[in-house]
Design a protein around this motif. Sequence first.
Motif, PDB file in Angstrom:
ATOM      1  N   PRO A  32      -2.441  -7.072   9.892  1.00  0.00           N
ATOM      2  CA  PRO A  32      -2.786  -5.648  10.029  1.00  0.00           C
ATOM      3  C   PRO A  32      -3.451  -5.116   8.760  1.00  0.00           C
ATOM      4  N   ARG A  33      -4.143  -4.024   8.895  1.00  0.00           N
ATOM      5  CA  ARG A  33      -4.811  -3.381   7.767  1.00  0.00           C
ATOM      6  C   ARG A  33      -3.776  -2.798   6.806  1.00  0.00           C
ATOM      7  N   GLY A  34      -3.960  -3.086   5.526  1.00  0.00           N
ATOM      8  CA  GLY A  34      -3.084  -2.540   4.507  1.00  0.00           C
ATOM      9  C   GLY A  34      -1.683  -3.111   4.483  1.00  0.00           C
ATOM     10  N   ARG A  35      -1.454  -4.215   5.178  1.00  0.00           N
ATOM     11  CA  ARG A  35      -0.117  -4.807   5.269  1.00  0.00           C
ATOM     12  C   ARG A  35      -0.131  -6.211   4.659  1.00  0.00           C
ATOM     13  N   THR A  36       1.067  -6.759   4.477  1.00  0.00           N
ATOM     14  CA  THR A  36       1.201  -8.093   3.889  1.00  0.00           C
ATOM     15  C   THR A  36       1.847  -9.041   4.887  1.00  0.00           C
ATOM     16  N   ARG A 199       1.486  -5.499  -5.559  1.00  0.00           N
ATOM     17  CA  ARG A 199       1.946  -4.385  -4.748  1.00  0.00           C
ATOM     18  C   ARG A 199       1.226  -3.082  -5.152  1.00  0.00           C
ATOM     19  N   GLN A 202      -2.424  -3.204  -4.025  1.00  0.00           N
ATOM     20  CA  GLN A 202      -2.526  -2.998  -2.575  1.00  0.00           C
ATOM     21  C   GLN A 202      -2.397  -1.521  -2.227  1.00  0.00           C
ATOM     22  N   SER A 208      -5.418  -5.731   2.646  1.00  0.00           N
ATOM     23  CA  SER A 208      -4.398  -6.551   3.291  1.00  0.00           C
ATOM     24  C   SER A 208      -4.168  -7.801   2.445  1.00  0.00           C
ATOM     25  N   ASP A 224       5.524  -7.622   4.929  1.00  0.00           N
ATOM     26  CA  ASP A 224       5.869  -6.769   6.062  1.00  0.00           C
ATOM     27  C   ASP A 224       6.141  -7.632   7.295  1.00  0.00           C
ATOM     28  N   GLU A 225       5.290  -8.639   7.500  1.00  0.00           N
ATOM     29  CA  GLU A 225       5.462  -9.603   8.587  1.00  0.00           C
ATOM     30  C   GLU A 225       5.583 -10.996   7.973  1.00  0.00           C
ATOM     31  N   SER A 239       8.792  -9.437  12.059  1.00  0.00           N
ATOM     32  CA  SER A 239       8.798  -8.574  10.884  1.00  0.00           C
ATOM     33  C   SER A 239       9.779  -9.151   9.875  1.00  0.00           C
TER      34      SER A 239
END
Length: 330
Positions: A32-36, A199, A202, A208, A224-225, A239
């Motif tokens: 996802p956008r902006g996620r790790t 972190r 980001q 991402s 995050d995932e 998650s």
Amino acid sequence: MSPLLEIQGLRTVFRSAGGDIAAVDGVSLEVPRGRTLGIVGESGCGKSMLSLSVMRLVPPPGRVAAGRVLLEGRDLLTLSTSEMRAVRGGQVAMIFQEPMTSLNPVHPIGLQITEAMRAHDPRASTAELRDRAIAALERVRIPAPTRRYDEFPHQLSGGMRQRVMIAMALACKPKLLIADEPTTALDVTVQAQILDLLRDLQAETGMSIILITHDLGVVAEMADEVAVMYAGRVAERASARDLFGSPQHPYTLGLLGSVPRLDEDRDRLLAIEGAVPPPFALPQGCRFNPRCPFAIEACTAAQPPLEEIEPGHFAACIRAPVESAVELAR
């Protein structure tokens, strides 16, 4: 919102006398956008080869034999060499495992950073690129960046070299950063600093991150995932909260059980017997069944698909959900 990156049925093989050997076998993931997204597993499970496949840097005689890698809907596997060169660094950047071998020992670090910038902005002047490179070093919290600009890799500590790699990767403001074992061989204090830096960057840029590691502590702190890989395939995906709170694949249970915990008094840690099978000698059926304490005869019949056990929680195991998961992990 659509994911930034979609990996669909990716299969990477190496040619051998006995035929093609799959190092990555049918992997599907989303970032996802902006996620790790954290990718974990033992050495040899295909984590790094997956990242090299996304970047189209698989060394010969390896090749991507099937699948798609969609960056904002654009399949990277269909791009020309020049088009893919524009994507690397500009839209997708990568931090490689060992900064000492990734950096050129005969060139100052500043020159190596500006080289990446010049590739994506050939009209920029040398003075402008120098200023941008020094700003990039300052951004990753390297002290005295103007002086460091002219230093060579051997003059920097391991943590400093890793920061240089991060500065180089982020120099052109990519949308996706692939960090392959970014804290390997670093002491705990420096490791924490690198993770804090990633972190903060980001949060600042909205990029991402794909974080590849064998360190579950790093994953718990950053991701995050989480996708757990084993023998070239995804064994479990969920998650971070669900995976650490309620793991559903025996391999994930074994990994979590092998980590010491301060809130439990155990005489010995759980150990997963054996080793990851080489891609040229995979067992029949589930690839984890020779090492699995839950294995039954049906586990040798066919490779189980990655199925949704609970909403957003996927596992490739015919025994899932594992009723005695908590007991085994303890």
